[in-house]
Design a protein around this motif. Structure first.
Motif, PDB file in Angstrom:
ATOM      1  N   THR A 152      26.387  39.122  39.265  1.00 27.42           N
ATOM      2  CA  THR A 152      27.853  38.989  39.256  1.00 27.42           C
ATOM      3  C   THR A 152      28.377  39.531  37.927  1.00 27.42           C
ATOM      4  N   CYS A 153      29.683  39.592  37.814  1.00 25.73           N
ATOM      5  CA  CYS A 153      30.347  40.229  36.656  1.00 25.73           C
ATOM      6  C   CYS A 153      29.661  39.940  35.317  1.00 25.73           C
ATOM      7  N   ARG A 154      29.292  40.985  34.629  1.00 28.52           N
ATOM      8  CA  ARG A 154      28.584  40.838  33.342  1.00 28.52           C
ATOM      9  C   ARG A 154      29.453  40.193  32.278  1.00 28.52           C
ATOM     10  N   ARG A 155      30.725  40.555  32.282  1.00 30.34           N
ATOM     11  CA  ARG A 155      31.614  40.003  31.256  1.00 30.34           C
ATOM     12  C   ARG A 155      31.758  38.495  31.457  1.00 30.34           C
ATOM     13  N   GLU A 156      31.923  38.134  32.702  1.00 31.25           N
ATOM     14  CA  GLU A 156      32.072  36.717  33.022  1.00 31.25           C
ATOM     15  C   GLU A 156      30.825  35.932  32.576  1.00 31.25           C
ATOM     16  N   SER A 175      35.806  31.353  29.674  1.00 32.46           N
ATOM     17  CA  SER A 175      35.901  31.945  31.008  1.00 32.46           C
ATOM     18  C   SER A 175      36.767  33.200  30.948  1.00 32.46           C
ATOM     19  N   LYS A 176      36.543  34.045  31.942  1.00 38.12           N
ATOM     20  CA  LYS A 176      37.274  35.317  31.958  1.00 38.12           C
ATOM     21  C   LYS A 176      38.719  35.039  32.371  1.00 38.12           C
ATOM     22  N   THR A 177      39.668  35.547  31.603  1.00 37.24           N
ATOM     23  CA  THR A 177      41.065  35.252  31.920  1.00 37.24           C
ATOM     24  C   THR A 177      41.794  36.425  32.552  1.00 37.24           C
ATOM     25  N   ASN A 192      38.277  48.488  34.065  1.00 38.59           N
ATOM     26  CA  ASN A 192      36.944  48.946  33.687  1.00 38.59           C
ATOM     27  C   ASN A 192      36.205  47.821  32.988  1.00 38.59           C
ATOM     28  N   CYS A 193      35.550  46.994  33.789  1.00 37.44           N
ATOM     29  CA  CYS A 193      34.940  45.791  33.239  1.00 37.44           C
ATOM     30  C   CYS A 193      33.449  46.012  33.019  1.00 37.44           C
ATOM     31  N   CYS A 194      32.721  46.141  34.109  1.00 37.33           N
ATOM     32  CA  CYS A 194      31.275  46.311  33.974  1.00 37.33           C
ATOM     33  C   CYS A 194      30.738  47.064  35.181  1.00 37.33           C
ATOM     34  N   ASP A 195      29.463  47.418  35.143  1.00 35.55           N
ATOM     35  CA  ASP A 195      28.900  48.200  36.244  1.00 35.55           C
ATOM     36  C   ASP A 195      28.905  47.414  37.555  1.00 35.55           C
ATOM     37  N   ILE A 196      28.901  46.098  37.455  1.00 35.03           N
ATOM     38  CA  ILE A 196      28.885  45.311  38.691  1.00 35.03           C
ATOM     39  C   ILE A 196      30.283  45.250  39.319  1.00 35.03           C
ATOM     40  N   CYS A 197      31.306  45.093  38.490  1.00 32.58           N
ATOM     41  CA  CYS A 197      32.676  45.113  39.006  1.00 32.58           C
ATOM     42  C   CYS A 197      33.100  46.533  39.400  1.00 32.58           C
ATOM     43  N   GLY A 198      32.437  47.536  38.775  1.00 30.00           N
ATOM     44  CA  GLY A 198      32.798  48.932  39.054  1.00 30.00           C
ATOM     45  C   GLY A 198      33.475  49.567  37.856  1.00 30.00           C
TER      46      GLY A 198
HETATM   47 ZN   LIG Z   1      32.763  42.686  35.345  1.00 30.69          ZN
END
Ligand SMILES: [Zn+2]
Length: 489
Positions: A433-437, A446-448, A453-459
């Motif tokens: 799941t989302c790397r940043r999260e 927590s992610k707000t 452009n977040c991470c490779d998992i979000c795209g």
């Molecule tokens: Zn992400």
């Protein structure tokens, strides 16, 4: 304050957190500040020097870090700075003692703080602010626990509890609790800012083996917008890659690690800062003192052994707020090297034995001078961290047998703790799941905001991070889609 900022530091405005922390410090409050890498933590104690009456005393964990800070202060035209550490010779020490009141900033290494001679010198001063840099080193829960940091609180008490500022870039809640506790802070104000850096996209590239990793790195470096830093775990690899890349980038690449002499390191930092170099092939020794705003990529050829280091290292990108990317290359067998690195950070049993054989021969009446003595006598390469641990345990043990017993126990405990931290890093690499999260959750945040452009998992829209100018004919023929495919397949 704005005038001071312009006149002494040549900045037009404060970065997130700096002004609040400085106000708290000026008001005489004990303060804990957790500011993400890249926000200029040192300003939080350097600026108050021009407002408060007295000396700013800074405790810093490593000689190289101390030296970097001193050079930076001098570079902005402030000469009233001194560093007291075990490597000063007799004359240098005498000079500092005689002129102790002259200095605006005094850096001290933790082992020197417990030296009676230093204590007497410092106790003559009005200490306007007692700064503990890299304060997470005080906690066993931290990733970089330094046993000699545990003495700092006692020394602070002996110096009459001067107002204190504890600084760190990454500390989980339990570490911050330890900082308060061990420094005996008096109802401190806590300034904790998010570790998130939304303009840095996170990408992990898993590769099948070390060969495909090499190919991948080459492709990335050719295509990503520069300047950038590539982190390696080994000095030799940093050197080799710098040489190899230099043949492509015409001398705009340099290696940077602990074996490069201090003067040369400063020169490299300057060349990188003024865009004379495009790429630095570095070990984790690089970055602490580097205030470069426009770093566009951070590549990890080897993953750091803990999430905290990862976060600090990628945090060197995008300080100007512009789009930047952190790419971590990972092969499954990297874990063996990481485990080895953990072991190497601490003294091995044979090093402990060797240390014992040396100190037995030494007739040192002042044990605090052991550090330079030992570096002179020990042919095997002991790192500064290893020596500091050995000396700390040696000084506190009643007998040699006890010393060996206690230090080996400590080493075992640290290896266990650090191996757990390594697995947290590996888990993050395998995030589904989302790397940043996941990164934020690790720091109890927590992610707000949802990022494009977040991470490779979000795209990720990779185009943003690639050079737009086409340097060679092969690239000219490829369209964006092909270029992207070339890099991330
Ligand atoms: Zn992400």
């Amino acid at each position: 304050m704005d005038v001071l900022l312009k006149n002494h530091f040549f900045h037009q405005s404060f970065r997130q957190g700096q002004e609040e922390v400085i106000r708290s410090v000026i008001n005489g409050r004990d303060t804990i500040a957790m500011l993400p890498t890249g926000t200029g933590k040192s300003l939080c104690y350097q600026l108050p020097a021009y407002i408060l009456e007295g000396t700013i005393l800074i405790i810093s964990p490593l000689l190289s870090l101390m030296q970097d800070q001193v050079e930076q202060i001098k570079a902005r035209g402030e000469k009233r700075v001194a560093a007291i550490n075990s490597f000063l010779d007799y004359e240098e020490k005498q000079f500092i003692i005689k002129n102790i009141h002259y200095f605006r900033y005094i850096y001290v290494s933790p082992e020197m703080l417990t030296n009676n001679w230093i204590y007497h010198t410092l106790s003559k001063l009005k200490i306007a602010l007692f700064v503990v840099d890299e304060a997470h080193c005080i906690s066993q829960w931290g990733y970089d626990f330094r046993p000699d940091y545990l003495e700092i609180g006692k020394m602070r008490k002996r110096l009459g509890n001067p107002p204190t500022l504890a600084l760190t870039a990454t500390a989980r809640k339990e570490v911050r609790e330890d900082i308060k506790h061990y420094l005996f802070m008096n109802n401190p104000k806590e300034y904790v800012y998010s570790v998130d850096r939304p303009n840095i996209a996170l990408h992990v590239e898993k590769v099948a083996n070390q060969n495909s990793k090499k190919e991948k790195l080459m492709e990335l470096v050719k295509q990503l917008k520069k300047p950038g830093i590539i982190y390696f775990s080994s000095k030799k690899m940093a050197d080799d890659w710098a040489t190899q890349l230099n043949s492509i980038f015409q001398g705009k690449v340099a290696a940077y690690h602990a074996n490069i002499p201090q003067q040369e390191r400063i020169l490299l930092q300057q060349q990188f800062l003024y865009n004379k170099l495009d790429i630095i092939c570095a070990t984790s020794a690089f970055g602490m003192g580097v205030n470069k705003e426009n770093i566009r990529f951070i590549i990890h050829y080897h993953a750091p052994t803990q999430v905290e280091s990862y976060l600090q290292e990628i945090g060197r990108a995008g300080r100007d707020g512009q789009d930047s990317i952190a790419v971590l290359l990972f092969a499954e067998d990297d874990i063996y090297l990481q485990k080895q690195l953990i072991q190497m950070e601490l003294p091995s049993e044979s090093q402990v034995d060797y240390f014992i054989s040396i100190v037995d021969k030494l007739d040192s009446s002042n044990k605090f001078d052991l550090l330079p003595h030992l570096q002179q006598f020990i042919p095997e390469p002991f790192s500064e961290v290893q020596l500091r641990i050995l000396i700390k345990f040696y000084n506190q043990s009643v007998t040699i047998t006890k010393f060996k017993e206690e230090i080996l126990q400590f080493i075992q405990m640290r290896i266990r703790h650090k191996t757990n931290k390594l697995y947290e890093m590996i888990d993050w690499i395998h995030s589904s799941t989302c790397r940043r999260e996941n990164l934020l959750r690790y720091f109890q945040e927590s992610k707000t905001i949802e990022l494009i452009n977040c991470c490779d998992i979000c795209g990720l829209n990779m185009e943003r991070y690639l050079e737009t100018e086409k340097h060679d004919a092969t690239n000219d023929k490829l369209n964006w889609k092909e270029r992207l495919q070339q890099i991330f397949t």
